[in-house]
Design an enzyme around this catalytic site. Structure first.
Site, PDB file in Angstrom:
ATOM      1  N   ARG A   6      27.777  24.592 -41.726  1.00 29.43           N
ATOM      2  CA  ARG A   6      26.439  24.440 -42.300  1.00 29.43           C
ATOM      3  C   ARG A   6      25.491  25.450 -41.693  1.00 29.43           C
ATOM      4  O   ARG A   6      25.626  25.845 -40.548  1.00 29.43           O
ATOM      5  CB  ARG A   6      25.897  23.039 -42.007  1.00 29.43           C
ATOM      6  CG  ARG A   6      26.516  21.924 -42.806  1.00 29.43           C
ATOM      7  CD  ARG A   6      26.105  21.940 -44.274  1.00 29.43           C
ATOM      8  NE  ARG A   6      24.700  22.218 -44.488  1.00 29.43           N
ATOM      9  CZ  ARG A   6      23.730  21.297 -44.528  1.00 29.43           C
ATOM     10  NH1 ARG A   6      23.997  20.023 -44.379  1.00 29.43           N
ATOM     11  NH2 ARG A   6      22.487  21.655 -44.754  1.00 29.43           N
ATOM     12  N   ARG A  62      26.522  40.594 -51.279  1.00 26.13           N
ATOM     13  CA  ARG A  62      26.870  41.937 -51.757  1.00 26.13           C
ATOM     14  C   ARG A  62      26.762  42.971 -50.642  1.00 26.13           C
ATOM     15  O   ARG A  62      27.263  44.079 -50.768  1.00 26.13           O
ATOM     16  CB  ARG A  62      25.973  42.332 -52.929  1.00 26.13           C
ATOM     17  CG  ARG A  62      26.206  41.470 -54.140  1.00 26.13           C
ATOM     18  CD  ARG A  62      25.351  41.908 -55.299  1.00 26.13           C
ATOM     19  NE  ARG A  62      25.518  40.979 -56.422  1.00 26.13           N
ATOM     20  CZ  ARG A  62      24.643  40.820 -57.374  1.00 26.13           C
ATOM     21  NH1 ARG A  62      23.519  41.528 -57.367  1.00 26.13           N
ATOM     22  NH2 ARG A  62      24.857  39.968 -58.346  1.00 26.13           N
ATOM     23  N   CYS A  74      24.839  29.272 -56.355  1.00 23.57           N
ATOM     24  CA  CYS A  74      23.477  28.919 -55.956  1.00 23.57           C
ATOM     25  C   CYS A  74      23.036  27.680 -56.733  1.00 23.57           C
ATOM     26  O   CYS A  74      23.450  27.473 -57.876  1.00 23.57           O
ATOM     27  CB  CYS A  74      22.509  30.051 -56.268  1.00 23.57           C
ATOM     28  SG  CYS A  74      22.863  31.568 -55.388  1.00 23.57           S
ATOM     29  N   GLU A  77      17.860  22.654 -54.381  1.00 16.94           N
ATOM     30  CA  GLU A  77      17.880  21.536 -53.425  1.00 16.94           C
ATOM     31  C   GLU A  77      17.130  20.350 -54.049  1.00 16.94           C
ATOM     32  O   GLU A  77      16.213  20.540 -54.861  1.00 16.94           O
ATOM     33  CB  GLU A  77      17.199  21.976 -52.120  1.00 16.94           C
ATOM     34  CG  GLU A  77      17.304  21.010 -50.987  1.00 16.94           C
ATOM     35  CD  GLU A  77      18.715  20.887 -50.424  1.00 16.94           C
ATOM     36  OE1 GLU A  77      19.043  19.785 -49.968  1.00 16.94           O
ATOM     37  OE2 GLU A  77      19.475  21.867 -50.442  1.00 16.94           O
ATOM     38  N   ARG A  89      19.585  26.667 -47.685  1.00 17.63           N
ATOM     39  CA  ARG A  89      20.683  25.981 -46.995  1.00 17.63           C
ATOM     40  C   ARG A  89      22.014  26.547 -47.481  1.00 17.63           C
ATOM     41  O   ARG A  89      22.159  26.866 -48.666  1.00 17.63           O
ATOM     42  CB  ARG A  89      20.638  24.479 -47.265  1.00 17.63           C
ATOM     43  CG  ARG A  89      19.460  23.778 -46.616  1.00 17.63           C
ATOM     44  CD  ARG A  89      19.454  22.298 -47.035  1.00 17.63           C
ATOM     45  NE  ARG A  89      18.455  21.525 -46.337  1.00 17.63           N
ATOM     46  CZ  ARG A  89      17.183  21.397 -46.713  1.00 17.63           C
ATOM     47  NH1 ARG A  89      16.772  22.011 -47.804  1.00 17.63           N
ATOM     48  NH2 ARG A  89      16.337  20.672 -46.024  1.00 17.63           N
ATOM     49  N   TYR A 107      21.134  27.090 -37.520  1.00 16.98           N
ATOM     50  CA  TYR A 107      19.804  26.763 -38.051  1.00 16.98           C
ATOM     51  C   TYR A 107      18.800  27.737 -37.460  1.00 16.98           C
ATOM     52  O   TYR A 107      18.665  27.824 -36.243  1.00 16.98           O
ATOM     53  CB  TYR A 107      19.439  25.306 -37.724  1.00 16.98           C
ATOM     54  CG  TYR A 107      20.344  24.344 -38.462  1.00 16.98           C
ATOM     55  CD1 TYR A 107      19.971  23.861 -39.710  1.00 16.98           C
ATOM     56  CD2 TYR A 107      21.587  23.983 -37.957  1.00 16.98           C
ATOM     57  CE1 TYR A 107      20.814  23.024 -40.430  1.00 16.98           C
ATOM     58  CE2 TYR A 107      22.434  23.146 -38.672  1.00 16.98           C
ATOM     59  CZ  TYR A 107      22.034  22.672 -39.899  1.00 16.98           C
ATOM     60  OH  TYR A 107      22.879  21.847 -40.611  1.00 16.98           O
ATOM     61  N   ARG A 115      18.295  19.839 -37.866  1.00 23.27           N
ATOM     62  CA  ARG A 115      19.399  19.289 -37.085  1.00 23.27           C
ATOM     63  C   ARG A 115      19.268  19.710 -35.615  1.00 23.27           C
ATOM     64  O   ARG A 115      20.093  20.467 -35.101  1.00 23.27           O
ATOM     65  CB  ARG A 115      20.746  19.775 -37.635  1.00 23.27           C
ATOM     66  CG  ARG A 115      21.152  19.200 -38.973  1.00 23.27           C
ATOM     67  CD  ARG A 115      21.311  17.686 -38.981  1.00 23.27           C
ATOM     68  NE  ARG A 115      22.253  17.176 -38.003  1.00 23.27           N
ATOM     69  CZ  ARG A 115      23.521  16.905 -38.240  1.00 23.27           C
ATOM     70  NH1 ARG A 115      24.030  17.098 -39.429  1.00 23.27           N
ATOM     71  NH2 ARG A 115      24.291  16.419 -37.282  1.00 23.27           N
TER      72      ARG A 115
END
Length: 126
Positions: A6, A62, A74, A77, A89, A107, A115
């Site tokens: 993540r 790319r 893509c 959210e 994210r 993050y 988080r």
């Protein structure tokens, strides 16, 4: 073993160049800190909050040599009230020998608040 890595970051503005640059920065750290190679990647999902729509953040891939055939998608959210704005994210699913606790979730910027329990005890040079 298949594991997910993540990552999240934020941008200041709904600007194509900033979205691509910050997504590239995030992906670079996810790849570097987890020693990921394109051939190991199953797929990458990238979401953005509702306030970002200037470009597809997947364009950042790319800029990576050898990553042409990595499947990436893509999406939007979920628009949750009081959620972190201008947030990108990433979920990168990979083949790895690492255990779950040895995966480094990344993050950056304001996204560190998402988080804090996963933040490295030692600051990296990001």
């Amino acid at each position: 073993m298949i594991r997910a890595i993540r990552g999240a970051t934020t941008v200041n503005d709904n600007d194509e160049r900033e979205i691509i640059d910050e997504t590239k920065r995030l992906l670079t750290e996810m790849i570097r800190q987890n020693d990921v190679h394109a051939e190991d990647v199953v797929s990458i999902l990238i979401s953005m909050t509702d306030d970002l729509n200037a470009t597809f953040p997947a364009k950042a891939l790319r800029h990576f040599d050898g990553w042409t055939y990595v499947p990436v998608m893509c999406m939007r959210e979920i628009n949750v009230p009081h959620a972190l704005p201008k947030c990108i994210r990433v979920m990168m699913t990979v083949h790895t020998k690492r255990s779950q606790q040895d995966i480094h979730h990344i993050y950056l910027r304001d996204a560190v608040q998402l988080r804090p329990d996963l933040q490295l005890t030692k600051k990296s040079d990001i």
